[in-house]
Design an enzyme around this catalytic site. Structure first.
Site, mmCIF file in Angstrom:
data_model
loop_
_atom_site.group_PDB
_atom_site.id
_atom_site.type_symbol
_atom_site.label_atom_id
_atom_site.label_comp_id
_atom_site.label_asym_id
_atom_site.label_seq_id
_atom_site.Cartn_x
_atom_site.Cartn_y
_atom_site.Cartn_z
ATOM 1 N N ASP A 88 0.801 -1.231 0.000
ATOM 2 C CA ASP A 88 0.000 0.000 0.000
ATOM 3 C C ASP A 88 0.830 1.276 0.000
ATOM 4 O OD1 ASP A 88 0.566 -0.250 2.996
ATOM 5 O OD2 ASP A 88 -0.636 1.587 2.956
ATOM 6 N N ASP A 91 5.767 0.387 3.093
ATOM 7 C CA ASP A 91 5.993 -0.815 3.886
ATOM 8 C C ASP A 91 5.754 -2.049 3.027
ATOM 9 O OD1 ASP A 91 3.207 -0.905 3.646
ATOM 10 O OD2 ASP A 91 2.909 0.040 5.601
ATOM 11 N N TYR A 240 -5.444 1.836 9.042
ATOM 12 C CA TYR A 240 -6.508 2.242 8.122
ATOM 13 C C TYR A 240 -7.871 1.954 8.750
ATOM 14 C CZ TYR A 240 -3.368 3.124 4.156
ATOM 15 O OH TYR A 240 -2.398 3.642 3.312
ATOM 16 N N GLU A 479 6.134 9.548 2.778
ATOM 17 C CA GLU A 479 5.739 8.185 2.417
ATOM 18 C C GLU A 479 4.660 8.222 1.339
ATOM 19 O OE1 GLU A 479 4.621 3.865 4.401
ATOM 20 O OE2 GLU A 479 4.272 5.691 5.569
#
Length: 503
Positions: A88, A91, A240, A479
């Protein structure tokens, strides 16, 4: 993240607009202008990013050559093949909720700007990016009332800094089912598969039908077994968490109506107790704006009445757009340099969705005899919507106070230390020596040097004062995520063919 109200500060807007004027004069003096931006290149790289995020066995036509095969045993812990899909962000987790939203928005970009993508020779790359996600989502839905929603353990993954190709962290499997529901996850996945089914209707009819069958099953699953998915998958809630599932149900219903033209989905939308009201953002967590805009499209096309609840959907969609273009009573805040400001964490993802729906809505208005948008501050023409969008796109690509492109690999001045495991560690093809869990932090994360691999197309965010610290530790801003690029694929495609004379 959670939904939050975004309050307007009129003084910030006034001084922000003045700063934009000064900035534009400065940039023109320096020879930098919006007309010099290559939107076609931005489009190409925005799609290339997805190849860097691929999990599983990479295909022969893989263009991002520093990546290798990874996570080839995913699903084994649950005795199922769950190889594939996307990581996603920076990571090595595979998270169904944001992944499904990514696919929904990639599909919407492809449907809305299909001809633009084809003209720029990027349509097949867009369809391939969608299919890499939908192939995985189909695997993750082996039975009507069962859906796998996460692969990997959040805590152990974040404790390690390893390439996906040789990661050693657990690949735990998490799922929802009839005893452990997750209407938000199931409905978002239904929306993704329904939207993708339309994208493949002409290119691959059989695959399209398969996607749609799964989408309808998942919508029924979400209706029959209501609940928040993080109550069934607490791990996912750590990063999330969903703030509700009513929005995903509407979002799935409108996409299923568009894919099937079945009245049952319109009935669901008409009978909804909550149409969302005026929203403060459109994101992986809050899809009300997306549903409202798609219903408004039907109203503008004369396919449904503008009265009653349908008028509410349309009014709410337009209220959000008016706030983004600074024509509402309560506008979205802007940075001093002119970027829309929603939330501190990866703010560009919210700018991306806002610019997409504004661009799409300008098209809907043009198709409706060049209608205007009636905002509290006055009538707004489609070209005015596009002028606003372009200012946001150009800011992202380098027309900003730092003269920096916030897309990696675009232009000569772009972020070099994005928070991304694969990009920040030497390619396994160049040095196959295993990188250990903690050794990755010591040798690569803490190294104050550019990432050894350029993560083309990744998008990062400045802060609310137009500042940017290019450091892997600044993960709130550095990120990248898959959800950020998906709406901008469509926006870049539009401006790649846009005629300057129209503005």
């Amino acid at each position: 993240m959670s939904r939050s109200n975004i309050n307007n500060n009129n003084n910030n807007v006034v001084f922000g607009n003045l700063a934009v004027i000064i900035l534009c004069c400065t940039l023109l003096f320096q020879g930098i202008s919006a007309t010099s931006l290559n939107y076609g290149e931005a489009l190409k790289k925005s799609l290339l990013f997805y190849e860097a995020q691929r999990s599983g066995k990479l295909p022969r036509n893989q263009r991002v050559q520093w990546r290798g095969d990874s996570a080839l045993n995913d699903g084994r812990a649950g005795h199922i093949d769950l190889v594939g899909g996307y990581y996603d962000a920076g990571d090595n987790l595979k998270l169904g909720f944001p992944m499904a939203f990514t696919i929904t928005m990639l599909s919407w970009s492809t449907l809305e700007f299909r001809n633009h993508l084809r003209a720029k020779n990027e349509l097949m790359n867009a369809l391939n990016a969608i299919k890499w996600g939908t192939d995985y989502l189909l695997k993750a839905h082996p039975r009507p009332d069962l859906l796998y929603g996460e692969i990997g353990d959040c805590d152990s993954d974040h404790e390690c800094w390893e390439r996906p190709e040789d990661m050693t962290t657990p690949r735990t499997v998490f799922r929802i089912d009839d005893q452990h529901p997750g209407s938000d996850l199931a409905a978002e996945t239904a929306a993704a598969l329904a939207a993708a089914s339309i994208s493949f209707r002409w290119a691959n009819p059989r695959y399209s039908a398969l996607l749609l069958a799964h989408a309808e099953q998942l919508f029924n699953f979400a209706r029959k077994h209501p609940g928040l998915y993080q109550n069934s998958i607490p791990e996912a809630g750590k990063i999330y968490a969903s703030s509700g599932y009513e929005d995903e149900m509407l979002w799935a219903a409108i996409w299923l109506h568009r894919a099937t033209n079945k009245k049952t989905y319109l009935d669901f939308l008409e009978n909804a107790e909550n149409t969302g009201g005026t929203r403060s953002s459109f994101s992986w967590d809050d899809k009300f704006v997306g549903a409202q805009v798609l219903v408004a499209k039907l109203v503008l096309e004369g396919k449904i009445s503008a009265e009653d609840v349908w008028g509410d959907y349309k009014d709410q969609a337009e209220a959000f757009i008016c706030s983004c273009i600074q024509k509402a009573d309560n506008n979205v805040k802007k940075t001093p340099g002119g970027l829309l400001w929603f939330l501190p964490w990866n703010n560009v993802q919210y700018v991306a969705t806002a610019t997409f729906v504004t661009t799409a809505y300008s098209n809907y208005l043009i198709a409706n005899k060049h209608a205007s948008l009636d905002c509290p501050a006055g009538l707004v023409k489609p070209k005015d919507l596009l002028t606003s969008v372009r200012s946001q796109v150009d800011y992202i690509l380098g027309v900003n106070p730092k003269n920096m492109s916030y897309m990696v690999g675009f232009g000569s001045n772009f972020p070099k230390q994005v928070h991304h495991r694969g990009a920040s560690i030497v390619s396994i093809k160049k040095d196959p020596t295993p990188v250990t869990c903690k050794g990755g932090y010591e040798e690569w994360f803490n190294r104050n040097e550019p990432n050894p691999n350029v993560l083309d197309g990744a998008m990062v965010s400045p802060d609310e004062n137009d500042g940017y610290t290019d450091a892997r530790s600044n993960y709130q801003c550095t990120e990248p995520t898959t959800v950020t690029n998906a709406p901008l694929v469509g926006v870049f495609a539009f401006f790649a063919l846009f005629k300057q004379s129209y503005l």
